[in-house]
Design a protein around this motif. Sequence first.
Motif, short mmCIF file in Angstrom:
data_model
loop_
_atom_site.label_atom_id
_atom_site.label_comp_id
_atom_site.label_asym_id
_atom_site.label_seq_id
_atom_site.Cartn_x
_atom_site.Cartn_y
_atom_site.Cartn_z
N UNK A 104 67.23 -24.00 -0.26
CA UNK A 104 66.31 -23.11 0.41
C UNK A 104 66.43 -23.33 1.91
N UNK A 105 66.37 -22.25 2.64
CA UNK A 105 66.41 -22.32 4.10
C UNK A 105 64.98 -22.38 4.63
N UNK A 106 64.79 -23.24 5.60
CA UNK A 106 63.51 -23.36 6.30
C UNK A 106 63.80 -23.29 7.78
N UNK A 131 63.02 -16.46 2.09
CA UNK A 131 63.23 -16.05 0.70
C UNK A 131 64.70 -16.19 0.34
N UNK A 132 64.95 -16.56 -0.89
CA UNK A 132 66.33 -16.77 -1.35
C UNK A 132 67.09 -15.46 -1.46
N UNK A 137 67.16 -27.14 2.67
CA UNK A 137 66.47 -28.18 1.92
C UNK A 137 66.44 -27.86 0.42
N UNK A 138 66.26 -28.90 -0.36
CA UNK A 138 66.07 -28.73 -1.80
C UNK A 138 64.68 -28.15 -2.04
N UNK A 139 64.50 -27.51 -3.18
CA UNK A 139 63.19 -26.96 -3.53
C UNK A 139 62.13 -28.05 -3.67
N UNK A 140 62.57 -29.28 -3.84
CA UNK A 140 61.64 -30.39 -4.02
C UNK A 140 61.00 -30.86 -2.71
N UNK A 153 54.18 -30.74 2.81
CA UNK A 153 53.75 -31.97 3.48
C UNK A 153 54.93 -32.70 4.12
N UNK A 154 56.08 -32.71 3.42
CA UNK A 154 57.29 -33.32 3.98
C UNK A 154 57.73 -32.58 5.25
#
Length: 78
Positions: A1-3, A77-78, A46-49, A53-54
């Motif tokens: 996932x992109x943030x 969004x993916x 990043x991973x979906x996990x 908070x991270x």
Amino acid sequence: MKVRVFVSLKNGVLDPQGRAIHHAIEGLGITGVNDVRAGKMIELDVEDTVSDADLETMCKQLLANMVIENYRIERLAA
């Protein structure tokens, strides 16, 4: 996932880069630009996990200087 994390200076904090950009715009002969604020955009894969908070921890402790900067987190969004 992109943030994406957008970091910008808080209102009232001097922005020398923004002033330099504004001056350069005026030098191009363009009028009507009243102010320029420069910031940065950091894109993370990043991973979906990775939790919200991270991401908040990353921003507060590493990516932004909380004394003079604000940040905004955007999950794409993916």
